[in-house]
Motif scaffolding. Structure first.
Motif: not given
Length: 313
Positions: A12-13, A15-16, A18-19, A45
């Protein structure tokens, strides 16, 4: 290698956002969720969490496993008889005597789960699964995460429990105790857990259409409509709770200090869904997958620009 459109092993990057993917119950309508998930994955996504109840729990598990393609194949091939058997004379006798607590035999569904679910893949996945179920003995509703599950048998018990529609499907023991069933009557959309786990974005896929204007014509349809009302009320409570959470943050209330706004995106059939909880047909499922896919892409046309604008507000 995974079977999905994106690898669950990707790091997980930083800066992404959290989803979380939140999938409530809805029986045979669950194919709609597969179409939405397919569109989300095609948009790149990725999910840190996948929480589900009932059929949503089964869908979430296979999505987290990286098996979205296989999940679509399953929905496009299975019928109701591949999920449950109608009661035999012997089973009806056991029901009357109180020795059986579900009208239908769900051993076919268990066979599918044992064949398709892989605990090792789920443990290794970067998408952490949570399954919601309720105990008829203690009235406890619990979200069981993949980190809590230590064996395939335990995982199957929890999957069968979360999908156990009361009265229709038999409840399940977990760790040899309780009578665990579909958690949807109490908590159809475990959105609060996603917020508490730090999700920045929540993608929830409801399974009842936005508008219903058709009267039930028989007792079975009356019962299904009553269940729809309960599931819809449960979902709306969680959505309202999340919206209140965001309003408190926007107002700078003391209770919200240190917390962040959560962007909530709800997907829901815009057209009538011509199927009920226990109706499962390959052609109908394919249409629902297509409907979910197309409607999700329409809703995602401005993503992620609208997310950035929402955070700037």
């Amino acid at each position: 290698m995974t079977d999905g459109l994106v690898s669950n092993q990707a790091i997980t990057p930083v800066d992404r956002p959290k989803r979380a993917l939140v999938l409530p119950g809805g029986g045979g309508r669950g194919a709609y969720q597969v179409g939405v998930a397919k569109a989300l994955l095609e948009k790149g996504i990725e999910f840190d969490f996948a929480y589900g109840t009932s059929i949503g729990g089964i869908n979430a598990t296979l999505i987290a496993q990286g098996a979205i393609t296989r999940l679509e194949e399953l929905w496009g091939s299975i019928r109701a008889r591949d999920i449950f058997h109608l009661p035999s004379a012997g089973l009806i006798g056991r029901l009357v005597l109180g020795h059986k607590l579900g009208l239908l035999d769900t051993s076919p569904l268990e066979e599918i789960m044992r064949r398709e679910i892989n605990l090792q893949k789920l443990k290794a996945s970067s998408t952490k699964v949570g399954l919601c179920t309720t105990d008829l003995c203690s009235l406890e509703t619990r979200l069981v995460t993949i980190d809590d599950i230590m064996s395939t048998n335990e995982l199957i018990d929890i999957l069968m429990a979360t999908s156990a529609i009361p009265m229709a499907f038999p409840p399940r023991h977990i760790h040899g105790s309780g009578l665990w069933v579909d958690g949807g009557l109490v908590r159809n959309t475990p959105m609060e857990t996603a917020i508490h786990m730090g999700a920045d974005e929540i993608f929830m896929v409801l399974l009842h259409p936005e508008k219903i204007n058709v009267c039930p014509t028989n007792m079975f349809e009356v019962l299904v409509r009553c269940l729809d009302i309960v599931l819809d009320a449960s979902a709306r409570r969680e959505i309202q709770s999340a919206e209140l959470y965001n309003r408190l943050i926007a107002a700078g209330s003391p209770e919200s200090q240190g917390r962040k706004n959560v962007n909530i995106r709800v997907f829901q059939p815009r057209r009538a869904v011509n199927t009920t909880l226990l109706e499962i047909d390959p052609e109908r499922s394919k249409k629902l997958i297509k409907q979910g896919y197309e409607e999700a892409l329409e809703q995602l046309v401005d993503y992620p620009a609208d997310i950035k604008e929402a955070k700037a507000c």
